[in-house]
Design an enzyme around this catalytic site. Structure first.
Site, PDB file in Angstrom:
ATOM      1  N   ASN A 210       0.844  -1.201   0.000  1.00  0.00           N
ATOM      2  CA  ASN A 210       0.000   0.000   0.000  1.00  0.00           C
ATOM      3  C   ASN A 210       0.876   1.246   0.000  1.00  0.00           C
ATOM      4  OD1 ASN A 210       0.546   0.802   2.843  1.00  0.00           O
ATOM      5  ND2 ASN A 210      -0.379  -1.196   3.234  1.00  0.00           N
ATOM      6  N   ASP A 279      -3.937  -6.030   4.778  1.00  0.00           N
ATOM      7  CA  ASP A 279      -5.017  -6.831   5.354  1.00  0.00           C
ATOM      8  C   ASP A 279      -5.091  -8.215   4.731  1.00  0.00           C
ATOM      9  OD1 ASP A 279      -6.019  -5.020   7.246  1.00  0.00           O
ATOM     10  OD2 ASP A 279      -6.952  -3.852   5.660  1.00  0.00           O
ATOM     11  N   LYS A 289       8.557 -17.198 -10.688  1.00  0.00           N
ATOM     12  CA  LYS A 289       7.860 -16.034 -11.225  1.00  0.00           C
ATOM     13  C   LYS A 289       6.656 -16.455 -12.072  1.00  0.00           C
ATOM     14  CE  LYS A 289       8.729 -11.904 -13.890  1.00  0.00           C
ATOM     15  NZ  LYS A 289       9.539 -11.350 -14.947  1.00  0.00           N
ATOM     16  N   PHE A 323      -3.588   3.406  14.954  1.00  0.00           N
ATOM     17  CA  PHE A 323      -3.782   4.516  14.023  1.00  0.00           C
ATOM     18  C   PHE A 323      -4.881   4.073  13.068  1.00  0.00           C
ATOM     19  CE2 PHE A 323      -0.718   8.105  13.850  1.00  0.00           C
ATOM     20  CZ  PHE A 323      -0.064   7.862  15.045  1.00  0.00           C
ATOM     21  N   LYS A 337     -12.960   0.669  15.635  1.00  0.00           N
ATOM     22  CA  LYS A 337     -11.678  -0.080  15.655  1.00  0.00           C
ATOM     23  C   LYS A 337     -11.088  -0.118  17.063  1.00  0.00           C
ATOM     24  CE  LYS A 337     -10.518   0.696  10.897  1.00  0.00           C
ATOM     25  NZ  LYS A 337      -9.809   1.468   9.887  1.00  0.00           N
ATOM     26  N   LYS A 341     -10.515  -3.677  18.845  1.00  0.00           N
ATOM     27  CA  LYS A 341      -9.135  -4.119  19.091  1.00  0.00           C
ATOM     28  C   LYS A 341      -8.710  -3.910  20.545  1.00  0.00           C
ATOM     29  CE  LYS A 341      -8.022  -3.368  14.230  1.00  0.00           C
ATOM     30  NZ  LYS A 341      -6.987  -3.439  13.222  1.00  0.00           N
TER      31      LYS A 341
HETATM   32  N1  CTP Z   1      -3.521  -3.326  12.256  1.00  0.00           N
HETATM   33  C1  CTP Z   1      -2.865  -4.420  12.737  1.00  0.00           C
HETATM   34  N2  CTP Z   1      -2.848  -5.583  12.017  1.00  0.00           N
HETATM   35  C2  CTP Z   1      -3.496  -5.667  10.850  1.00  0.00           C
HETATM   36  C3  CTP Z   1      -4.202  -4.548  10.343  1.00  0.00           C
HETATM   37  C4  CTP Z   1      -4.196  -3.380  11.075  1.00  0.00           C
HETATM   38  O1  CTP Z   1      -2.269  -4.347  13.822  1.00  0.00           O
HETATM   39  N3  CTP Z   1      -3.464  -6.793  10.169  1.00  0.00           N
HETATM   40  C5  CTP Z   1      -3.508  -2.060  13.029  1.00  0.00           C
HETATM   41  C6  CTP Z   1      -2.926  -0.890  12.288  1.00  0.00           C
HETATM   42  O2  CTP Z   1      -1.519  -0.793  12.478  1.00  0.00           O
HETATM   43  C7  CTP Z   1      -3.651   0.286  12.910  1.00  0.00           C
HETATM   44  C8  CTP Z   1      -4.993  -0.285  13.275  1.00  0.00           C
HETATM   45  O3  CTP Z   1      -4.827  -1.704  13.304  1.00  0.00           O
HETATM   46  O4  CTP Z   1      -3.036   0.712  14.089  1.00  0.00           O
HETATM   47  C9  CTP Z   1      -6.084   0.053  12.316  1.00  0.00           C
HETATM   48  O5  CTP Z   1      -5.697  -0.315  11.030  1.00  0.00           O
HETATM   49  P1  CTP Z   1      -6.668  -0.265   9.786  1.00  0.00           P
HETATM   50  O6  CTP Z   1      -6.007  -0.888   8.613  1.00  0.00           O
HETATM   51  O7  CTP Z   1      -7.210   1.118   9.643  1.00  0.00           O
HETATM   52  O8  CTP Z   1      -7.825  -1.179  10.339  1.00  0.00           O
HETATM   53  P2  CTP Z   1      -8.383  -2.516   9.871  1.00  0.00           P
HETATM   54  O9  CTP Z   1      -8.729  -3.256  11.097  1.00  0.00           O
HETATM   55  O10 CTP Z   1      -7.457  -3.199   8.927  1.00  0.00           O
HETATM   56  O11 CTP Z   1      -9.696  -2.045   9.142  1.00  0.00           O
HETATM   57  P3  CTP Z   1      -9.984  -1.592   7.615  1.00  0.00           P
HETATM   58  O12 CTP Z   1      -8.725  -1.840   6.835  1.00  0.00           O
HETATM   59  O13 CTP Z   1     -11.100  -2.458   7.229  1.00  0.00           O
HETATM   60  O14 CTP Z   1     -10.364  -0.149   7.693  1.00  0.00           O
END
Ligand code: CTP
Length: 400
Positions: A210, A279, A289, A323, A337, A341
């Site tokens: 990303n 994610d 490859k 974050f 979130k 979490k």
């Molecule tokens: N995070 C994490 N592990 C993951 C995904 C996210 O620890 N696999 C943490 C990120 O570092 C951040 C927080 O969770 O501190 C929120 O991340 P975000 O990507 O916004 O949340 P998601 O739970 O992945 O939700 P979405 O992508 O659906 O918005």
């Protein structure tokens, strides 16, 4: 407002070939709004002219102890008293010896003796001189007296020898100076910060990732370090160099980040997950490859481990901070979130805005707490935002 803003930095430049690097130090300090007052020793002036340093610092360069004009305007005692920081870069074996011996026979050594400001010394000299018993003993004594040092780097020196003795990187010297000018509300705290994206391999050359640049996480780690914390930064792939004075662990995948963060979190007081963890990952990464001809190749994804959610399940006394990068419905998504979490706070920013998004140097965030309190941190540099976030967390979470 940066750390040097409104600060009086007295820069002592002594007689070594690295004296030319003092120009860059002055420029950087000026860029960060310090008022820089250069003291150039007689031997320093053999390597660099006062005019150069005066032009860059925008202040008269002080050389003579008994020059009536400079003494009436910026006498040694007033210089010593005004200084917030006295930096000697480069510092020769000679000036180090003089300071240790209590000799005050020129402007620089006199100001060092007369100041109560922190003194930061960046030695630069030939490798054998640096290794000599006299210099090593002088350094040890000065350290025990509370003088601060930025150790010289290793490499090929101007005199042709190879080894320690080269003036430390200017970036490192400046970071140490910032550390010394920052209050230490996080002293004694062990902090883990994650940063950057993760990259999930599809085959040996391709990956899913990303747009995270890592800038916000690196700023959080640097700020915590300056505020006195012992910091471990766990970073996904970014173009940013390791920040000085903290431990950086480089990882690629979410799985690697999970192991590194979990290990560092074992005895940590706070874990701040700033990383944009992918994610999803490929269910199976191809071992060779994938060829263009395999046009019917189907990419099957599976979710990665949620690092924060897993840590949140057995939290103990550790403070957990997330974050949330959102493009819509920021407050609701962030709060959801935080609840899911089991976090103590979540820092939310709107990544749909071009001025504060991924690669930007600026940010604007809101910090949400489970009791409903919200701290708004208006548009500022990511370094400024990082300080604001730590102060908000410190005031709210660490004083229990
Ligand atoms: N995070 C994490 N592990 C993951 C995904 C996210 O620890 N696999 C943490 C990120 O570092 C951040 C927080 O969770 O501190 C929120 O991340 P975000 O990507 O916004 O949340 P998601 O739970 O992945 O939700 P979405 O992508 O659906 O918005």
């Amino acid at each position: 407002m940066g750390i040097f803003s409104g600060k009086e930095v007295v820069l002592g430049v002594t007689g070594g070939i690295a004296a030319y690097k003092a120009c860059e130090i002055v420029r950087e300090l000026r860029k960060e709004s310090a008022n820089v007052q250069v003291i150039l020793t007689q031997s320093g002036a053999q390597f660099i002219t006062p005019l150069t340093l005066q032009t860059l610092s925008k202040n008269p360069v002080v050389m003579d102890m008994f020059n009536l004009i400079s003494e009436s305007e910026i006498g040694h005692i007033s210089l010593a008293q005004r200084a917030h920081l006295l930096l000697i870069a480069p510092a020769t074996a000679n000036v180090i010896g003089k300071i240790r011996g209590g000799i005050a026979d020129d402007m620089l050594s006199t100001v060092v003796m007369a100041t109560t400001a922190p003194v930061l010394i960046a030695p630069a000299m030939n490798t054998q001189m640096y290794a000599s018993a006299a210099v090593q003993e002088n350094l040890a004594v000065l350290k025990s007296r509370g003088f601060h040092f930025v150790e010289p780097g290793e490499g090929e020196l101007a005199c042709g020898t190879v080894g320690p003795g080269r003036l430390a990187d200017v970036g490192k010297i400046l970071e140490m100076a910032r550390n010394l000018l920052t209050e230490k509300p996080l002293a004694g705290k062990k902090v883990v910060v994650s940063a950057g994206p993760t990259a999930e391999p599809l085959d040996p050359v391709r990956y899913v990732s990303n747009r995270s640049s890592g800038k916000m996480g690196f700023a959080m780690a640097r700020a915590a370090c300056r505020m006195g914390a012992q910091v471990t930064l766990v970073s996904g792939p970014t173009a940013l160099p390791d920040p000085p004075f903290l431990a950086t662990v480089r990882v690629r995948t979410a799985e690697e980040m999970f192991s590194a963060v979990s290990r560092a979190a074992e005895d940590a007081d706070v874990v701040v997950m700033c990383a944009a963890v992918a994610d999803f990952k490929a269910k199976k990464s191809a071992s060779v490859k994938i060829k263009k001809e395999d046009f019917d190749y189907r990419l099957e994804l599976s979710p990665t481990v949620d690092i924060l959610e897993t840590l949140g399940k057995k939290k103990g006394k550790r403070v957990l901070v997330g974050f949330a990068a959102e493009t819509d419905d920021l407050a609701r998504n962030a709060r959801e979130k935080m609840r899911r979490k089991n976090l103590d706070a979540i820092v939310a920013n709107d990544v749909s805005r071009a001025d504060i998004g991924f690669e930007s140097d600026d940010n604007e965030v809101r910090v949400f707490f489970p009791d409903g309190e919200i701290r708004e941190l208006p548009l500022a540099t990511k370094d400024g935002i990082a300080v604001g976030v730590w102060l908000a967390l410190n005031g709210k979470l660490f004083r229990r």
